[in-house]
Design an enzyme around this catalytic site. Structure first.
Site, mmCIF file in Angstrom:
data_model
loop_
_atom_site.group_PDB
_atom_site.id
_atom_site.type_symbol
_atom_site.label_atom_id
_atom_site.label_comp_id
_atom_site.label_asym_id
_atom_site.label_seq_id
_atom_site.Cartn_x
_atom_site.Cartn_y
_atom_site.Cartn_z
ATOM 1 N N CYS A 130 9.000 8.684 2.564
ATOM 2 C CA CYS A 130 8.474 9.240 3.918
ATOM 3 C C CYS A 130 8.679 7.829 4.858
ATOM 4 O O CYS A 130 9.256 7.798 6.074
ATOM 5 C CB CYS A 130 6.962 9.530 3.840
ATOM 6 N N CYS A 131 8.150 6.537 4.284
ATOM 7 C CA CYS A 131 8.208 5.266 5.056
ATOM 8 C C CYS A 131 9.720 5.053 5.402
ATOM 9 O O CYS A 131 9.957 4.444 6.434
ATOM 10 C CB CYS A 131 7.663 4.434 4.354
ATOM 11 N N CYS A 215 -0.321 5.149 9.042
ATOM 12 C CA CYS A 215 -0.300 6.299 9.388
ATOM 13 C C CYS A 215 -1.515 7.126 8.735
ATOM 14 O O CYS A 215 -2.261 6.680 7.913
ATOM 15 C CB CYS A 215 1.024 6.981 8.762
ATOM 16 N N CYS A 218 -2.068 8.450 5.201
ATOM 17 C CA CYS A 218 -2.052 7.347 3.833
ATOM 18 C C CYS A 218 -2.838 6.140 4.180
ATOM 19 O O CYS A 218 -2.849 5.102 3.713
ATOM 20 C CB CYS A 218 -0.403 6.856 3.998
ATOM 21 N N CYS A 241 5.075 -1.036 3.279
ATOM 22 C CA CYS A 241 6.010 0.583 3.776
ATOM 23 C C CYS A 241 7.465 0.294 3.695
ATOM 24 O O CYS A 241 8.343 1.522 3.417
ATOM 25 C CB CYS A 241 5.785 0.786 5.180
#
Length: 252
Positions: A130-131, A215, A218, A241
């Site tokens: 995702c990062c 975010c 998280c 990240c």
């Protein structure tokens, strides 16, 4: 005597080497943060520079310093699509309060999201992926036209940042971009004093127990005595990240 008049400009072409990072760390050893930023932003010692800001818990201090010294410096903000609403509102507040005029908003490519995170839930089973989609790739594209970037990292935030220097080579960039950490030696008390002296607005989540803000899926509040970044990716073996790597070799 102005320190910058006593040296030759470091000129290694469009990018830098480990030797340049060492020279810069030695050059500014013992210099205050403002002197170092003036050399980097006003006198071109690091080429074309952008500030990368999360508009998070302590971002106002670095942005204020940059705005005082070189207000036209590009500021890059990664809009991941997963931020707290408070962070987006705080970003807009700081832009107005500090008079920032060159803020660029970076977003992931729609095609990348459609291919690798169509339901927006990749954070729940693959936070690294995702990062990569939402932060690492967009920032890499934006930084390709710069020689160096400013970060807001500070040694007190986590053990993985405790020994970072002011200047290092960005290990995520094979072309030799500099990564500059102007506040690496500032502690929490100094950050708070500076913010108070200059009447800088605080991120609204700080008062709710978020000393480090990423975010929303998280990031959790931090308990007393924990590292400031312990609320990031809690429960995962992950501390950065991907923009910053915990194993980066410091050039002292």
């Amino acid at each position: 005597m102005n320190i910058h008049r006593a040296i030759d400009r470091i000129d290694a072409g469009p990018r830098f080497t480990a030797h340049d990072a060492v020279r810069l760390n030695n050059l500014f050893r013992g210099s205050d943060t403002e002197t170092m930023l003036d050399g980097v932003l006003s006198e071109g010692l690091a080429g074309e520079v952008a500030a990368v800001s999360s508009f998070g818990a302590e971002s106002a201090v670095l942005l204020h310093l940059v705005g005082r010294i070189a207000p036209s410096t590009p500021v890059l903000f990664l809009d991941t699509g997963k931020h707290f609403a408070e962070t987006l509102a705080y970003r807009d507040t700081l832009i107005s309060h500090l008079g920032l005029t060159n803020v660029g908003v970076l977003r992931p490519r729609a095609g990348d999201l459609a291919a690798r995170d169509p339901n927006g839930l990749r954070w729940s089973y693959d936070p690294d992926g995702c990062c990569e989609l939402r932060k690492v790739r967009p920032l890499a594209r934006a930084l390709s036209r710069f020689d160096a970037s400013l970060t807001g990292r500070k040694a007190f935030q986590a053990s993985t940042r405790a020994h970072l220097p002011r200047f290092e080579i960005d290990t995520a960039d094979a072309a030799g971009r500099l990564k500059i950490n102007p506040l690496i030696d500032w502690d929490a008390a100094r950050i708070a004093r500076y913010a108070a002296e200059h009447h800088l607005p605080a991120h609204p989540l700080v008062a709710r127990g978020y000393p480090s803000i990423g975010c929303s899926p998280c990031t959790r509040p931090v308990a007393p005595g924990e590292d400031a970044r312990s609320g990031r990716w809690a429960g995962w073996d992950k501390v950065e990240c991907g923009i910053h790597r915990p194993g980066e070799e410091p050039f002292l």
